[in-house]
Design an enzyme around this catalytic site. Structure first.
Site, PDB file in Angstrom:
ATOM      1  N   ASP A  74     -28.577   8.170   9.020  1.00 36.08           N
ATOM      2  CA  ASP A  74     -28.921   8.482   7.642  1.00 36.08           C
ATOM      3  C   ASP A  74     -27.704   9.040   6.939  1.00 36.08           C
ATOM      4  OD1 ASP A  74     -32.268   9.624   8.348  1.00 36.08           O
ATOM      5  OD2 ASP A  74     -31.258   7.750   8.686  1.00 36.08           O
ATOM      6  N   ASP A 123     -26.196   8.884   3.675  1.00 34.00           N
ATOM      7  CA  ASP A 123     -26.147   8.529   2.260  1.00 34.00           C
ATOM      8  C   ASP A 123     -24.982   9.230   1.605  1.00 34.00           C
ATOM      9  OD1 ASP A 123     -29.687   8.629   1.582  1.00 34.00           O
ATOM     10  OD2 ASP A 123     -28.451   7.368   2.839  1.00 34.00           O
ATOM     11  N   ASP A 150     -23.093   9.957  -2.167  1.00 34.07           N
ATOM     12  CA  ASP A 150     -23.664  10.102  -3.500  1.00 34.07           C
ATOM     13  C   ASP A 150     -22.952   9.136  -4.430  1.00 34.07           C
ATOM     14  OD1 ASP A 150     -21.219  11.221  -3.515  1.00 34.07           O
ATOM     15  OD2 ASP A 150     -21.796  13.078  -4.518  1.00 34.07           O
ATOM     16  N   ASP A 187     -15.485   0.001  -9.368  1.00 38.84           N
ATOM     17  CA  ASP A 187     -15.481   0.678  -8.076  1.00 38.84           C
ATOM     18  C   ASP A 187     -14.224   1.513  -7.858  1.00 38.84           C
ATOM     19  OD1 ASP A 187     -17.596   0.775  -6.478  1.00 38.84           O
ATOM     20  OD2 ASP A 187     -17.179  -1.041  -5.323  1.00 38.84           O
ATOM     21  N   ASP A 219     -16.213   5.047 -25.410  1.00 42.91           N
ATOM     22  CA  ASP A 219     -16.029   3.747 -24.749  1.00 42.91           C
ATOM     23  C   ASP A 219     -15.305   2.725 -25.633  1.00 42.91           C
ATOM     24  OD1 ASP A 219     -17.231   4.864 -22.598  1.00 42.91           O
ATOM     25  OD2 ASP A 219     -18.937   3.478 -22.515  1.00 42.91           O
ATOM     26  N   ASN A 275     -23.139   1.021 -19.157  1.00 45.86           N
ATOM     27  CA  ASN A 275     -24.360   0.545 -19.820  1.00 45.86           C
ATOM     28  C   ASN A 275     -24.127  -0.739 -20.612  1.00 45.86           C
ATOM     29  OD1 ASN A 275     -22.994   1.397 -22.073  1.00 45.86           O
ATOM     30  ND2 ASN A 275     -24.514   2.919 -22.724  1.00 45.86           N
ATOM     31  N   SER A 326     -41.579   6.819   0.978  1.00 46.14           N
ATOM     32  CA  SER A 326     -41.585   5.370   1.157  1.00 46.14           C
ATOM     33  C   SER A 326     -42.353   4.666   0.049  1.00 46.14           C
ATOM     34  CB  SER A 326     -42.184   5.016   2.513  1.00 46.14           C
ATOM     35  OG  SER A 326     -43.416   5.692   2.695  1.00 46.14           O
TER      36      SER A 326
HETATM   37 CA    CA Z   1     -20.813   2.317 -22.499  1.00 49.30          CA
END
Ligand code: CA
Length: 575
Positions: free
Chosen positions: A184, A186, A188, A208, A223, A231, A263
């Protein structure tokens, strides 16, 4: 032993089916073997049952049908190879035993996948054969006496010591360690990869390489140059020199969705087609590798953070999609921090993977939804292992304190109550499980008893023929829901408001009946436990209608620029 684990895990591609049923609710102890005796037994009984039914359906031999089953499996994750290996090892005995009309219980006990523990009853899924289980078993053992056992020298470990097979064993182990989330771990992080806790779980990253670019952040320089919040809205309007993000999203009350759940929230789902011999084909298992590397969860289709649309799904079937429809600036801002087996207690160990920066990001709506694991466990003394109201309060307060430290001001936390799982027994116990549909020989009552006997029943309290126990379990669930309700009413936090909602199963069921359905159709057929996709979509509908009516400010305003955004940016880079 370590090396045998992953091989074992897959060796009967069935642990594929079996393990997850229980792990879906029981937190996995990292130190315990992946495949308990109980899981090995279920895996074997499932596979042998399917082979037996394929023989019946195609009026053919066990040999042919084992090969057919293997041929249906995808190459990915070596599933096909593993299947052929397994058939090679156990096939001869299975063929002999099935030929003598032994049922799957007897076969699996004879092959020692199922073991009778000292002082425990002989566990069986089917009604015992006429001559009695013990007698049939002693006959079967004489035939399968030379069967390789799991851990003995001739066992599955042994198979990997055969030079010709050593290489494939290595490859399988490697593939599994890469593909199956055995640990497990994970992070963030947002990811551009779908499974393994990637964008099926939280909004896809659009860059990335940069740590400063991710869904949910407040845009940098509106932006103007690049899409810092993923978005899909960025650049400058050439007509007036105003950045689009400023024009369309400033003051729009953009917010993300974060789900802390179990779950059910992650949409645990074993397609019943995997168990129905009558309709099996090459297509049946095409989604198996993906499902495996997603812990058998389908968050991409869930009623909480699901985003994939299809014809048989309601449009905007998830809370995330509805938030996005309300304000297109919310595109990709979702996170499902959900786990099979999650409870108020073990959430404390994995909620750290939540990603929200109090200073840099938009506020969030957090949905806390643990429908059953605080009262559901596989222990025989199940009541003593249930969360107490005092512990519940302590766990939830710890979670809320953590959330308050992470969430930007103006966030909201919705605490969902526990479900009353009595509907499981009430609506399923005398119905046939997918495995029992062909011959009308496995009801959910039998399945529940089999799981209990093997001590892997994910909810001894509700998946039980003992009415007193079922009532007790519901009473505890109600007490725990009351704790949540009280916390929501009495506690305050600087960065977030609290709200309590009952899990609306009654309403969901009534709505479904109004549409001509029956309540049992709302439960996952393979595990007889989880709410299915329809139930999950209806829960979303009730969530949305309730909140919109009583606390619309939580959802934020409707963005008047939605059409313009869609016109200019299309699908906003997709999901
Ligand atoms: Ca944006």
């Amino acid at each position: 032993m370590e090396s045998s684990r992953s091989i074992l895990h897959v060796a009967f591609l069935l642990s594929l089916f079996s393990g997850p049923i229980s792990s879906s609710l029981a937190p996995r102890n990292p130190a315990s073997p992946l495949l308990s005796n109980g899981h090995a037994c279920i895996g074997c009984v499932l596979i042998v049952s399917i082979v037996e039914q394929l023989v019946q359906v195609h009026n053919s031999t066990a040999q042919e049908e084992m090969e057919r089953l293997c041929s249906y499996l995808p190459e990915k994750l070596f599933l096909k190879s593993i299947c052929y290996l397994t058939a090679e090892m156990f096939g001869p005995d299975i063929i002999k035993l099935l030929h003598l009309k032994m049922n799957a219980d007897v076969v699996c006990h004879a092959l020692q996948f199922c073991k009778q523990e000292a002082g425990q009853p002989l566990c069986h899924l089917y009604n015992p054969p006429q001559e009695g289980l013990k007698r049939a078993l002693s006959r079967a053992r004489k035939i399968a006496w030379h069967s390789p056992t799991l851990t003995g020298p001739g066992g599955l470990m042994g198979i990997c010591s055969i030079p010709a097979l050593a290489k494939i064993c290595q490859k399988i182990k490697y593939a599994l360690s890469m593909a199956l989330p055995l640990e497990d771990a994970d992070g963030d992080k947002f990811s551009a990869f779908p499974t393994l806790r990637g964008f099926y779980w939280r909004g896809r990253d659009c860059n990335d390489r940069s740590r400063n670019i991710y869904p949910g952040r407040r845009p940098e320089n509106w932006d103007a140059q690049e899409d810092s919040n993923c978005n899909g809205i960025w650049g400058i309007d050439p007509k007036d020199g105003v950045p689009y993000e400023k024009k369309f999203c400033e003051g729009s009350e953009a917010k993300g969705l974060i789900v802390l759940g179990d779950s059910a929230a992650a949409h645990f789902h074993i397609p019943p087609q995997w168990l129905l011999a009558a309709h099996m084909s090459v297509k049946t298992f095409s989604n198996l590798p993906m499902a495996l590397s997603n812990e058998l969860d389908w968050p991409q289709l869930s009623g909480t953070t699901g985003f994939l649309n299809s014809t048989d799904r309601l449009p905007n079937h998830s809370i995330y999609l509805r938030l996005r429809q309300r304000n297109r600036c919310n595109h990709r801002d979702y996170q499902s921090i959900s786990k099979n087996g999650a409870s108020s207690k073990n959430l404390l160990y994995f909620m750290g993977s939540l990603s929200r920066n109090r200073l840099l990001d938009h506020p969030a709506i957090v949905i806390y939804t643990m429908l059953g694991n605080d009262v559901c466990n596989e222990h025989i003394d199940t009541v003593s292992k249930m969360t107490t109201p005092e512990d519940m309060r302590a766990h939830v307060m710890e979670t809320l304190t953590f959330l308050n430290s992470r969430l930007p001001p103006g966030s909201h936390v919705v605490l969902y109550g526990l479900a009353d799982g009595r509907f499981l027994w009430d609506h399923l116990h005398d119905r046939y499980h997918p495995l029992g549909q062909l011959n009308k020989d496995v009801t959910y009552e039998q399945l529940y008893a089999f799981l209990s006997c093997l001590q892997v029943n994910p909810c001894q309290g509700w998946m039980s023929s003992n009415e007193t126990l079922r009532t007790l379990t519901s009473e505890r669930a109600k007490q725990l829901s009351n704790v949540l309700e009280k916390i929501a009413a009495n506690e305050t936090f600087a960065n977030m408001s609290l709200l309590y909602l009952d899990y609306p199963f009654k309403e969901i069921s009534e709505e479904w009946q109004k549409r001509g359905g029956e309540t049992w159709q709302l439960i996952e057929p393979a595990d007889g436990f989880h709410p299915n996709e329809v139930a999950s979509q209806l829960a979303t509908k009730f969530f949305w209608e309730t909140v919109l009516q009583q606390w619309p400010h939580i959802l934020g305003k409707e963005n008047p620029f939605n059409d313009e955004i869609e016109h200019l940016f299309g699908d906003q880079g997709g999901h």
